[in-house]
Write an enzyme that holds these catalytic residues in place. Structure first.
Site, short mmCIF file in Angstrom:
data_model
loop_
_atom_site.label_atom_id
_atom_site.label_comp_id
_atom_site.label_asym_id
_atom_site.label_seq_id
_atom_site.Cartn_x
_atom_site.Cartn_y
_atom_site.Cartn_z
N HIS A 167 -11.39 -15.31 16.67
CA HIS A 167 -10.78 -16.60 16.34
C HIS A 167 -9.99 -16.39 15.05
O HIS A 167 -10.39 -15.60 14.20
CB HIS A 167 -11.80 -17.68 15.98
CG HIS A 167 -12.88 -17.97 16.98
ND1 HIS A 167 -13.98 -17.18 17.15
CD2 HIS A 167 -13.04 -19.02 17.82
CE1 HIS A 167 -14.78 -17.72 18.06
NE2 HIS A 167 -14.23 -18.83 18.50
N ASP A 222 -12.13 -16.34 11.94
CA ASP A 222 -13.03 -15.19 11.70
C ASP A 222 -12.35 -14.14 10.83
O ASP A 222 -13.01 -13.35 10.18
CB ASP A 222 -13.36 -14.43 13.00
CG ASP A 222 -13.82 -15.32 14.11
OD1 ASP A 222 -14.40 -16.38 13.81
OD2 ASP A 222 -13.60 -14.96 15.29
N GLU A 260 -13.41 -21.84 28.57
CA GLU A 260 -14.83 -21.44 28.56
C GLU A 260 -15.69 -22.69 28.65
O GLU A 260 -15.84 -23.43 27.67
CB GLU A 260 -15.11 -20.66 27.26
CG GLU A 260 -16.52 -20.13 27.18
CD GLU A 260 -16.74 -19.27 25.95
OE1 GLU A 260 -15.84 -18.50 25.56
OE2 GLU A 260 -17.82 -19.38 25.36
N GLU A 310 -19.75 -17.99 30.23
CA GLU A 310 -20.77 -17.43 29.33
C GLU A 310 -22.16 -17.65 29.92
O GLU A 310 -22.49 -18.76 30.35
CB GLU A 310 -20.65 -18.09 27.96
CG GLU A 310 -21.70 -17.60 26.97
CD GLU A 310 -21.38 -17.95 25.53
OE1 GLU A 310 -20.21 -17.79 25.12
OE2 GLU A 310 -22.29 -18.39 24.81
N HIS A 315 -24.19 -20.53 28.45
CA HIS A 315 -23.64 -21.85 28.76
C HIS A 315 -24.01 -22.27 30.20
O HIS A 315 -24.27 -23.44 30.46
CB HIS A 315 -22.12 -21.87 28.62
CG HIS A 315 -21.64 -21.54 27.24
ND1 HIS A 315 -20.30 -21.48 26.92
CD2 HIS A 315 -22.31 -21.25 26.09
CE1 HIS A 315 -20.17 -21.19 25.63
NE2 HIS A 315 -21.37 -21.03 25.11
N ASP A 373 -27.39 -17.27 21.81
CA ASP A 373 -26.43 -16.16 21.69
C ASP A 373 -27.10 -14.82 21.38
O ASP A 373 -26.74 -14.16 20.40
CB ASP A 373 -25.40 -16.46 20.59
CG ASP A 373 -24.40 -17.52 21.01
OD1 ASP A 373 -24.09 -17.61 22.21
OD2 ASP A 373 -23.90 -18.25 20.12
N ASP A 387 -20.53 -12.09 23.16
CA ASP A 387 -20.52 -13.27 22.29
C ASP A 387 -21.96 -13.49 21.81
O ASP A 387 -22.57 -14.53 22.06
CB ASP A 387 -19.99 -14.49 23.08
CG ASP A 387 -19.69 -15.65 22.16
OD1 ASP A 387 -19.96 -15.54 20.96
OD2 ASP A 387 -19.19 -16.68 22.66
#
Ligand code: XLS
Ligand code: NI
Ligand code: NI
Length: 433
Positions: free
Chosen positions: A99, A102, A230, A266, A269, A307, A337
């Site tokens: 991102h 980041d 996502e 993901e 998720h 995560d 991730d």
């Protein structure tokens, strides 16, 4: 060279019997699986945010990691990049993802953010050239800064929509400049905390319009990668609009974008949405919108997006089975991730977490490939639907209720239930693990 990973060797494949912690047991990049080297099936990517930007906080306490690059300067951002690229090389991961927030210091304005990002993008470009590491995807962080607390595209304030659109443009530019293969949109705070203050219809239109603008800009700039959404059902908001694959597909249809946007799915998720990972993968495949995966797992006791690095090979085998059935990745890949636990302070923890995750993926892929190559599962599935391949089965779809009723009467159709043979199939799967 920095000294962050001092003493840690480059990780090589040594096979399942090695005693070396710093070795792959299953991930053998050039080993051919179903006609393709493993590295081209798996297309691993490291996630910049969890590995290098996350400070280790939880709701009860702040930073536990104490990295030398934790300061908001360009110098620190470059040190962070140096360390990140050293990790990519130690692990031999072909890709990374980031991102904007980041990788660059937060500025005081959109202009300053853009300038900082551009400087880091140039720095990345040199490093990518020198190492051969590529960009799987870029994305914009439109959820951490307080200006995004009520959403980005779905914000009640049009100025936030505008700031978000401008930021997405700069992140798409950065992704294109670095040869990124995808651009990801995760709906950070696109959702609501309470319906009492939310105009859901309006927010939906805003999100749809933003996505159309993203797709238009993709074509205008000539970006050949995929635009990926996502899905996630909860966290950070109580209700996230991009709940799951099926929900996002309905949204894409409404805005005429189902041929333009694919899914980044993901594992964690999928579980939060009350599905399995393989369900979401299979759904995306059937809808023709399978793109990429974020490979991490949740702790099943926590009910939250924890995560963690993946380690459950039986589950991963079923996931890779669906990936292989989708024809594998084209522009997509497997992005870790995943973050360390906040007590895992050492540089070696970060390396070994990835080693374990990569090995688990490789083991899952090999099991999935064996299942597919043997063909027993597919043969059983085909046998179950064989009636639909007969002439009578094929014509049935084109009949109407009247004619079907007549023929059921005339033929005295009286179906007998047939076993689904679930346990037999589950036993079969266990043989490949
Ligand atoms: C958060 C998401 C996020 C996206 C990228 O839950 O997984 O990390 O992958 O914005
Ligand atoms: Ni993710
Ligand atoms: Ni997530």
């Amino acid at each position: 060279m920095t000294d962050f990973f001092k003493g840690i060797p480059a990780i090589k494949y040594e096979g399942p019997n090695t005693d070396n912690d710093y070795a792959f047991r299953h991930y053998n990049p050039d080993e051919v699986v179903m006609g393709k080297p493993m590295k081209d099936h798996l297309r691993f990517a490291a996630a910049y945010w969890h590995s290098f930007a996350w400070p280790g906080g939880d709701p009860f306490g702040g930073q536990t990691f104490d990295h030398p690059w934790f300061s908001d300067t360009m110098e620190a951002a470059k040190l962070k990049a140096d360390v990140a690229f050293e990790m990519f090389q130690i692990l031999n991961v072909p890709y990374f993802c980031f991102h904007d927030a980041d990788v660059r210091p937060e500025g005081n304005s959109f202009a300053e953010n853009t300038k900082n990002l551009e400087e880091i993008v140039d720095y990345f470009a040199q490093k990518m050239d020198a190492t051969g590491v590529k960009l799987l995807w870029g994305t914009a962080n439109l959820f951490s800064h307080r200006r995004f607390m009520s959403g980005a595209a779905t914000n009640p304030d049009p100025d936030v929509f505008a700031f978000s659109a401008a930021t997405i443009k700069t992140c798409m530019d950065a992704t294109m400049k670095l040869g990124g293969e995808n651009y990801v949109l995760w709906g950070g705070r696109e959702g609501y905390e309470t319906l009492l203050n939310t105009d859901m219809g309006r927010e939906r239109q805003q999100a749809g319009r933003m996505l159309q603008m993203v797709v238009d800009y993709k074509h205008k700039m000539g970006f050949e990668g995929a635009i990926l959404i996502e899905p996630k059902p909860q966290e950070p908001t109580k209700h996230q609009y991009d709940y799951d694959v099926a929900t996002v597909y309905g949204f894409l249809k409404e805005f005429g974008l189902e041929g333009e946007v694919k899914m980044n799915i993901e594992q964690g998720h999928a579980i939060l949405a009350g599905h399995s990972f393989e369900h979401e993968l299979a759904m995306a495949r059937e809808l023709g919108i399978f793109g990429s995966i974020d490979m991490n797992r949740n702790d099943y006791q926590s009910g939250w997006d924890t995560d963690q690095f993946p380690n459950n090979v039986p589950e991963m085998a079923l996931a890779y089975y669906e990936v292989l059935r989708a024809g594998g990745f084209t522009t997509g890949g497997a992005n870790f991730d995943a973050k360390l636990r906040r007590q895992s302070l050492d540089a070696e923890d970060l390396i070994l977490a990835h080693v374990g995750g990569m090995d688990a993926c490789a083991a899952g892929l090999k099991a999935a490939a064996a299942m597919l190559e043997d063909g027993k599962l597919e043969a059983a599935r085909n046998a179950r639907y064989a009636g639909w391949d007969t002439d009578a089965g094929k014509t049935l779809m084109n009949c109407d209720l009247d004619s079907i009723a007549e023929s059921v009467l005339a033929n005295k159709t009286n179906p007998e239930p047939i076993s689904g043979r679930q346990e037999r199939l589950e036993n079969l799967v266990s043989r490949y693990l």
